[in-house]
Design an enzyme around this catalytic site. Structure first.
Site, PDB file in Angstrom:
ATOM      1  N   LEU A  56       0.877  -1.168   0.000  1.00  0.00           N
ATOM      2  CA  LEU A  56       0.000   0.000   0.000  1.00  0.00           C
ATOM      3  C   LEU A  56       0.915   1.219   0.000  1.00  0.00           C
ATOM      4  O   LEU A  56       1.596   1.489   0.992  1.00  0.00           O
ATOM      5  CB  LEU A  56      -0.904   0.021   1.236  1.00  0.00           C
ATOM      6  CG  LEU A  56      -1.637  -1.274   1.591  1.00  0.00           C
ATOM      7  CD1 LEU A  56      -2.562  -1.030   2.786  1.00  0.00           C
ATOM      8  CD2 LEU A  56      -2.392  -1.831   0.416  1.00  0.00           C
ATOM      9  N   GLN A  90      11.053   3.418  -1.497  1.00  0.00           N
ATOM     10  CA  GLN A  90      10.075   2.363  -1.231  1.00  0.00           C
ATOM     11  C   GLN A  90       9.262   2.019  -2.473  1.00  0.00           C
ATOM     12  O   GLN A  90       8.970   0.854  -2.725  1.00  0.00           O
ATOM     13  CB  GLN A  90       9.153   2.795  -0.088  1.00  0.00           C
ATOM     14  CG  GLN A  90       9.832   2.826   1.266  1.00  0.00           C
ATOM     15  CD  GLN A  90       8.864   3.072   2.396  1.00  0.00           C
ATOM     16  OE1 GLN A  90       7.943   3.874   2.269  1.00  0.00           O
ATOM     17  NE2 GLN A  90       9.060   2.407   3.504  1.00  0.00           N
ATOM     18  N   ASP A 137      -1.639  11.025  11.405  1.00  0.00           N
ATOM     19  CA  ASP A 137      -1.833  10.244  10.184  1.00  0.00           C
ATOM     20  C   ASP A 137      -3.325  10.199   9.890  1.00  0.00           C
ATOM     21  O   ASP A 137      -4.102   9.657  10.674  1.00  0.00           O
ATOM     22  CB  ASP A 137      -1.278   8.834  10.366  1.00  0.00           C
ATOM     23  CG  ASP A 137      -1.138   8.065   9.054  1.00  0.00           C
ATOM     24  OD1 ASP A 137      -1.860   8.392   8.090  1.00  0.00           O
ATOM     25  OD2 ASP A 137      -0.319   7.133   8.997  1.00  0.00           O
ATOM     26  N   ARG A 195      -4.661   8.907   7.042  1.00  0.00           N
ATOM     27  CA  ARG A 195      -4.944   7.973   5.954  1.00  0.00           C
ATOM     28  C   ARG A 195      -5.982   6.927   6.360  1.00  0.00           C
ATOM     29  O   ARG A 195      -6.106   6.570   7.529  1.00  0.00           O
ATOM     30  CB  ARG A 195      -3.655   7.268   5.517  1.00  0.00           C
ATOM     31  CG  ARG A 195      -2.681   8.182   4.807  1.00  0.00           C
ATOM     32  CD  ARG A 195      -1.377   7.479   4.488  1.00  0.00           C
ATOM     33  NE  ARG A 195      -0.640   7.115   5.690  1.00  0.00           N
ATOM     34  CZ  ARG A 195       0.548   6.517   5.679  1.00  0.00           C
ATOM     35  NH1 ARG A 195       1.107   6.198   4.511  1.00  0.00           N
ATOM     36  NH2 ARG A 195       1.170   6.235   6.809  1.00  0.00           N
ATOM     37  N   LYS A 251      -1.015  -0.561   8.831  1.00  0.00           N
ATOM     38  CA  LYS A 251      -1.525  -0.979   7.526  1.00  0.00           C
ATOM     39  C   LYS A 251      -2.047  -2.407   7.590  1.00  0.00           C
ATOM     40  O   LYS A 251      -3.113  -2.717   7.038  1.00  0.00           O
ATOM     41  CB  LYS A 251      -0.435  -0.861   6.459  1.00  0.00           C
ATOM     42  CG  LYS A 251      -0.074   0.560   6.074  1.00  0.00           C
ATOM     43  CD  LYS A 251       0.947   0.581   4.947  1.00  0.00           C
ATOM     44  CE  LYS A 251       1.283   2.007   4.524  1.00  0.00           C
ATOM     45  NZ  LYS A 251       2.274   2.044   3.431  1.00  0.00           N
TER      46      LYS A 251
END
Length: 377
Positions: free
Chosen positions: A233, A253, A309, A311, A337
């Site tokens: 992801l 990454q 964060d 997300r 994640k």
């Protein structure tokens, strides 16, 4: 039409229109099913003219909503007599210019000298749900998370909307927008795109029903859906992915994941439109300025007014389901994640480490990821 599609057809266009209104500096009405409603505008786009318009429409003095994180960052003591929830703090604009209000919201400017007397703080009730979702709407618009806000008398929203050509949006729809958009994702295009490190790559584009934020899946090689598939992801990073910025490790990454998937015979990289841990590119650049003054990545996002964060990974899970993969080997150092995918029904068989040495510019960034965000570095 299934209930999900019916909800998406109603919620997504309404919230997208409200986002567009805020971004162009206009006001919108946020309403609750119980009859409560408020007139709001993004603090970032406020001016003397727009503030006067809010007053004229509502016959009341607006207040300024800040996130509790932003209020704490500029030294507003939670013990002061103000309307304070765990997420949003409100205080009056009496004697304060719209420029001053915008400065309070903007971490790049120094709010010292702006009047924060005790009598500026509100002593009247601000409905918490309306306030919280008003600020959420500014976040969805990728603006500073702060809003000018004024309560409207019950039952007046429809008349005011018609008289002043104002958009009305449901607070509940704002709250459910992100998840609704994720679950309404559909594949809209697929094409072979040979990459330097993986010539057999197919890019699959996903878009929600309203035509809003798009996400991409890079299918490398021929991953077997009957076996746990190597996936990553990857949240978009314009500065790292495209410009090669050395402030982060995102570019390493991205390219490293593609190379590893190619070597292992296949994998899927989900390229998610969540710049700057979900705060947007403009706000990420604001956070960078604060980092240049000594803040770490986590503190900088809070100084801007966001969570460290922001997300969400529901879109990633939905994309994997539609591609036919429900067991994965997750290429990440971030346990959040993995837990987020598991909550969404994707089985994470293994977390595969994915880290790179520092480059002379990102040592502090990498240390922050380990100490503040719990990454396994």
């Amino acid at each position: 039409m299934p209930a999900l599609e019916e909800n998406a057809a109603r919620i997504l266009p309404a919230v997208e229109r409200a986002i567009a209104e805020l971004r162009r500096g206009a006001a919108v009405i946020v309403q609750r099913p119980d009859g409560q409603s408020a007139l709001i505008q993004a603090a970032e786009t406020s001016s003397d003219e727009s503030l006067d318009r809010l007053r004229n429409i509502s016959n009341a003095e607006p207040c300024l909503l800040l996130t509790a994180r932003r209020a704490a960052a500029i030294g507003i003591n939670e013990a002061e007599p103000l309307i304070n929830t765990t997420e949003v703090i409100a205080f009056a604009l009496d004697g304060m210019s719209p420029e001053a209000a915008a400065y309070l919201a903007d971490p790049v400017h120094d709010p010292l000298g702006i009047n924060l007397r005790h009598d500026n703080f509100l002593t009247t009730e601000v409905p918490e749900i309306l306030a919280r979702n008003a600020v959420l709407l500014t976040k969805l618009a990728c603006l500073l998370p702060a809003a000018l806000f004024v309560n409207l008398p019950d039952g007046t929203d429809a008349e005011l909307a018609k008289e002043h050509n104002l958009l009305v949006v449901s607070a509940d729809d704002i709250a459910s927008y992100r998840s609704t958009a994720a679950y309404s994702l559909k594949k809209v295009a697929s094409a072979q795109v040979p990459l330097e490190a993986a010539e057999k790559t197919t890019v699959v584009a996903f878009r929600p029903k309203d035509g809003g934020t798009e996400h991409l899946a890079l299918v490398i090689g021929d991953p077997d859906p009957n076996q746990p598939t190597l996936i990553r992801l990857h949240s978009e990073c314009f500065t790292g992915d495209l410009l090669g910025s050395l402030r982060c490790d995102c570019g390493d990454q991205l390219r490293g994941a593609i190379s590893l998937m190619e070597k292992q015979g296949g994998g899927i990289l989900l390229y998610l439109s969540q710049e700057g841990r979900g705060i947007g590119l403009m706000n990420k650049l604001r956070a960078y300025e604060l980092q240049d003054r000594g803040a770490d990545t986590s503190d900088a996002n809070e100084l801007v007014g966001f969570d460290p964060d922001e997300r969400v990974y529901i879109p990633a899970a939905e994309m994997l389901r539609q591609l036919g993969y429900d067991e994965v080997r997750l290429l990440t150092n971030n346990p959040e994640k993995a837990s987020s995918l598991i909550e969404c029904g994707i089985e994470v068989i293994e977390m595969v480490p994915h880290h790179f040495p520092s480059n002379g510019h990102n040592e502090f960034y990498l240390k922050t990821k380990a100490t503040r965000f719990g990454h396994k570095l």
